[in-house]
Motif scaffolding. Structure first.
Motif, PDB file in Angstrom:
ATOM      1  N   UNK A 143       0.826  -1.202   0.000  1.00  0.00           N
ATOM      2  CA  UNK A 143       0.000   0.000   0.000  1.00  0.00           C
ATOM      3  C   UNK A 143       0.864   1.257   0.000  1.00  0.00           C
ATOM      4  N   UNK A 144       1.899   1.235   0.815  1.00  0.00           N
ATOM      5  CA  UNK A 144       2.780   2.405   0.880  1.00  0.00           C
ATOM      6  C   UNK A 144       3.608   2.528  -0.394  1.00  0.00           C
ATOM      7  N   UNK A 145       4.083   1.385  -0.852  1.00  0.00           N
ATOM      8  CA  UNK A 145       4.977   1.393  -2.017  1.00  0.00           C
ATOM      9  C   UNK A 145       4.261   1.943  -3.257  1.00  0.00           C
ATOM     10  N   UNK A 146       3.094   1.404  -3.565  1.00  0.00           N
ATOM     11  CA  UNK A 146       2.421   1.860  -4.793  1.00  0.00           C
ATOM     12  C   UNK A 146       2.064   3.344  -4.676  1.00  0.00           C
ATOM     13  N   UNK A 147       1.727   3.756  -3.466  1.00  0.00           N
ATOM     14  CA  UNK A 147       1.336   5.162  -3.268  1.00  0.00           C
ATOM     15  C   UNK A 147       2.522   6.087  -3.533  1.00  0.00           C
ATOM     16  N   UNK A 186       8.130   4.565  11.728  1.00  0.00           N
ATOM     17  CA  UNK A 186       7.541   5.747  12.343  1.00  0.00           C
ATOM     18  C   UNK A 186       6.148   5.451  12.923  1.00  0.00           C
ATOM     19  N   UNK A 187       5.344   4.679  12.204  1.00  0.00           N
ATOM     20  CA  UNK A 187       3.999   4.386  12.720  1.00  0.00           C
ATOM     21  C   UNK A 187       3.939   3.017  13.413  1.00  0.00           C
ATOM     22  N   UNK A 188       5.112   2.452  13.669  1.00  0.00           N
ATOM     23  CA  UNK A 188       5.222   1.202  14.420  1.00  0.00           C
ATOM     24  C   UNK A 188       4.422   0.072  13.793  1.00  0.00           C
ATOM     25  N   UNK A 189       4.592  -0.089  12.491  1.00  0.00           N
ATOM     26  CA  UNK A 189       3.910  -1.190  11.807  1.00  0.00           C
ATOM     27  C   UNK A 189       4.911  -2.112  11.119  1.00  0.00           C
ATOM     28  N   UNK A 190       6.191  -1.995  11.507  1.00  0.00           N
ATOM     29  CA  UNK A 190       7.205  -2.788  10.816  1.00  0.00           C
ATOM     30  C   UNK A 190       6.904  -4.283  10.881  1.00  0.00           C
ATOM     31  N   UNK A 191       6.443  -4.758  12.034  1.00  0.00           N
ATOM     32  CA  UNK A 191       6.196  -6.207  12.095  1.00  0.00           C
ATOM     33  C   UNK A 191       4.893  -6.601  11.397  1.00  0.00           C
ATOM     34  N   UNK A 192       4.127  -5.619  10.949  1.00  0.00           N
ATOM     35  CA  UNK A 192       2.914  -5.939  10.188  1.00  0.00           C
ATOM     36  C   UNK A 192       3.128  -5.713   8.690  1.00  0.00           C
ATOM     37  N   UNK A 202      11.420   4.954  -2.942  1.00  0.00           N
ATOM     38  CA  UNK A 202      10.183   4.611  -2.246  1.00  0.00           C
ATOM     39  C   UNK A 202      10.430   3.508  -1.245  1.00  0.00           C
ATOM     40  N   UNK A 203      11.197   2.507  -1.649  1.00  0.00           N
ATOM     41  CA  UNK A 203      11.418   1.378  -0.746  1.00  0.00           C
ATOM     42  C   UNK A 203      12.057   1.839   0.557  1.00  0.00           C
ATOM     43  N   UNK A 204      13.044   2.717   0.441  1.00  0.00           N
ATOM     44  CA  UNK A 204      13.689   3.232   1.650  1.00  0.00           C
ATOM     45  C   UNK A 204      12.698   4.014   2.502  1.00  0.00           C
ATOM     46  N   UNK A 205      11.923   4.847   1.830  1.00  0.00           N
ATOM     47  CA  UNK A 205      10.953   5.687   2.538  1.00  0.00           C
ATOM     48  C   UNK A 205       9.919   4.811   3.253  1.00  0.00           C
ATOM     49  N   UNK A 206       9.490   3.751   2.589  1.00  0.00           N
ATOM     50  CA  UNK A 206       8.490   2.869   3.181  1.00  0.00           C
ATOM     51  C   UNK A 206       9.027   2.269   4.477  1.00  0.00           C
ATOM     52  N   UNK A 207      10.292   1.863   4.466  1.00  0.00           N
ATOM     53  CA  UNK A 207      10.892   1.316   5.676  1.00  0.00           C
ATOM     54  C   UNK A 207      10.855   2.318   6.823  1.00  0.00           C
ATOM     55  N   UNK A 208      11.225   3.545   6.533  1.00  0.00           N
ATOM     56  CA  UNK A 208      11.216   4.593   7.560  1.00  0.00           C
ATOM     57  C   UNK A 208       9.809   4.811   8.105  1.00  0.00           C
TER      58      UNK A 208
END
Ligand SMILES: Nc1ncnc2c1ncn2[C@@H]1O[C@H](COP(=O)(O)OP(=O)(O)OP(=O)(O)O)[C@@H](O)[C@H]1O
Ligand SMILES: [Mg+2]
Lengths: 274, 308
Positions: free
Chosen positions: B94-98, B119-125, B109-115
């Motif tokens: 969802x983040x990547x395509x956006x 930031x919103x604490x969804x890395x494990x999701x 984008x890939x780097x930004x998505x990781x950050x």
């Protein structure tokens, strides 16, 4: 009514629209990656089932005078190109009805796209580009799977027929996309299926020569986009093209695409501004 | 960042926004507070350059949305009231395509998505389907998505409506961090505590109009006393009302508001007022003294409560 300033549309310059639409390729690729297995399997199985049932088994009972078969030497050779074209129609109709409603109404995915620099032209172009890709894959598989039945007379004709499937698919997809994009409620789709797609599927010359119909019905059948697509496909794969008719068919289908595009941009713009 | 003069929005014959003046400055957190149907979302959609202005002047980042819609949208982030996530795609996709919609490169984008996931604490999701997320997680994902293009201006339409208190606090804390990083925040809400916590300045909207403007403190000072004594009486019988109670306490407060189940006494010293109420022999079912809030401001200005 004067048209409101359309802030959700972007420049109508074709190059920038195309460049914008390319930004949506990754979205559609992601969607396709999730669904391609199912769609490929049915792309392989559907033509086999159709050709076996209609061409081989039903065709075994049909003792038609080849003179009435529009250039085909057997019923099998007559019906296969009809099935190719009819399948192109059903494929795109599936792609631009409920899925479009989902993008606009159920999931509102389009609204996430218009929140970005993209506008309705880019969004519509990318979605329809995906539909073109889908019909191209389906048609390529159909033509390949049915090649062993030995009804195709002309290799360039088959290539031409492949291109025709994309054109025919878009002639259905673009106007129907426009219709779906502005629709409030999905019940109208069942009318599209019952009063549009199924009668066309059955009576537009895919399964029998339209000359068999009464004169008024024959005229009606010849007015449908599917008949133009069926006739075009059949002439090409059987290697008996009448070039003036080819021109008429192509022009007819192109006009649908162009008018459909104009309508789609208009309707989707309205819808997205709500 | 935003300048609106006499801004209007009509739907057919209905005017949802009836001529508002708003100015948002760089770096501030600005709020639209108002009840359902006040015209907050209609305003936000005009500011987001997706809904054409019916009348009036609107400039976002100095640009006219009717002319420069795409350029404006490229520089702002939008978190709409209704989630528009693709529920069948994963959180990461969802983040990547956006990000790609903004023309960002794939690697970028890939780097930004990781950050953003961090930031919103969804890395494990990251690889979960959006369908499987809780409401609070979806909201955080929508906020993350609105940040993908590193916007100067972030528009949040009811960022925490429907979330439980804990999830709301997580969102508030993240928004506060963004504000500290210098992002201009514009948010709508019908929670007065949200407006008080997050905004430097706000307008109170009602029925398509701005009825007051200022910082939360200013508004409270201008339109309310410092404290409120609440007297609960249980729901009054229709017709009878609490009028007989009002008569007996009216002179104890600067102002008395009558709600279906209680009286609000606006006064500088709530405890003192309450003591006097008791002296007069009134026996409410329950009493409460509290600091005045934006809710009271709203009640004063419109005669209605915010959340009904
Ligand atoms: N697309 C639309 N077509 C017709 N009327 C609309 C449309 N959008 C909003 N309205 C109407 O405009 C008014 C304001 O709506 P809006 O969504 O801006 O309010 P809001 O302040 O965001 O309310 P809420 O707190 O419920 O989100 C409402 O009466 C609503 O019914
Ligand atoms: Mg709203």
């Amino acid at each position: 009514m004067s048209s409101p300033s359309t802030s959700t549309s972007t420049s109508s310059a074709p190059t920038s629209t195309l460049r914008g639409a390319l930004r949506l390729v990754d979205y559609w690729a992601t969607v396709y990656r999730r669904t391609w297995r199912g769609s490929i399997v049915s792309s392989f199985i559907t033509p086999l089932l159709y050709v076996l049932a209609m061409g081989v088994l039903l065709g075994g009972f049909v003792e038609a005078d080849p003179a009435t078969l529009e250039g085909a030497t057997s019923y099998l050779a007559f019906v296969v190109p009809g099935l190719v074209a009819a399948t192109s129609m059903t494929t795109v109709v599936g792609e631009v009805t409920y899925p479009v409603m989902a993008m606009v109404k159920w999931n509102k995915t389009y609204f996430s796209m218009t929140a970005t620099p993209l506008g309705v032209r880019e969004i519509a172009l990318a979605h329809l580009g995906f539909v073109a890709f889908r019909v191209a894959v389906t048609a390529a598989v159909f033509l390949a799977v049915t090649a062993p039945f030995g009804v195709y007379e002309s290799a360039p004709g088959v290539l031409g027929a492949f291109a025709v499937q994309v054109l025919l698919g878009m002639a259905f997809a673009v106007p129907l996309y426009a219709f779906a994009a502005g629709l409030r409620d999905e019940t109208a789709f069942s009318l599209v299926f019952r009063l549009g797609m199924i009668p066309m599927f059955l009576f537009s010359g895919a399964f029998f020569p339209v000359a068999n119909l009464d004169a008024p019905l024959e005229a009606l059948a010849r007015a449908t986009p599917l008949w133009h697509g069926v006739d075009l496909t059949r002439m090409l794969v059987l290697g008996v093209p009448d070039w003036s008719m080819v021109a008429v068919h192509v022009a007819y289908l192109l006009v649908l695409v162009v008018l459909g595009w104009w309508w789609a941009v208009r309707r989707l713009t309205r819808r997205m501004q709500q | 960042m935003i300048e609106a003069r006499g801004l209007r929005k009509s739907f057919g014959g209905f005017e949802a926004v009836r001529g508002i003046d708003v100015e948002v400055r760089r770096g501030e957190a600005f709020g639209f507070l108002g009840p359902n149907g006040a015209g907050k979302s209609s305003t936000m959609r005009m500011v987001a350059a997706v809904s054409p202005v019916t009348d009036g002047r609107l400039r976002i980042l100095g640009l006219d949305p009717a002319v420069d819609g795409p350029a404006i949208r490229a520089r702002i982030g939008v978190c709409p009231q209704e989630d528009t996530l693709d529920t069948e795609l994963s959180v990461r996709d969802n983040l990547y395509v956006y990000g790609r919609y903004f023309g960002m490169g794939r690697r970028e984008v890939r780097e930004r998505v990781g950050e953003l996931l961090d930031f919103v604490q969804l890395t494990d999701k990251a690889d979960a389907r959006v369908d499987d997320l809780s409401g609070g997680m979806k909201r955080r994902l929508t906020i993350a998505r609105s940040l993908v293009n590193s916007p100067e201006l972030l528009l949040l339409d009811e960022p925490t409506t429907g979330l439980d208190p804990q999830a709301r606090h997580v969102v508030w804390e993240r928004l506060f961090r963004l504000k500290q990083q210098g992002v201009t925040l514009v948010l709508t809400t019908h929670y007065m505590d949200e407006a008080e916590q997050l905004t430097d300045r706000l307008v109170v909207m009602d029925k398509g109009l701005v009825v007051a403007e200022g910082s939360p403190l200013q508004l409270i000072r201008e339109h309310s006393t410092r404290e409120v004594a609440e007297l609960r009486f249980g729901v009054a019988e229709p017709g009878a009302g609490h009028d007989r109670h009002v008569e007996r306490v009216a002179d104890l407060a600067e102002r008395v508001e009558v709600l279906p189940d209680r009286l609000l006494l606006y006064t500088a010293d709530g405890e003192e007022t309450l003591a006097k109420v008791h002296e007069r022999g009134l026996e409410p079912v329950a009493t409460l003294v509290r600091r005045a809030t934006l809710e009271d401001v709203f009640l004063r200005l419109t005669g209605r409560t915010l959340v009904d």
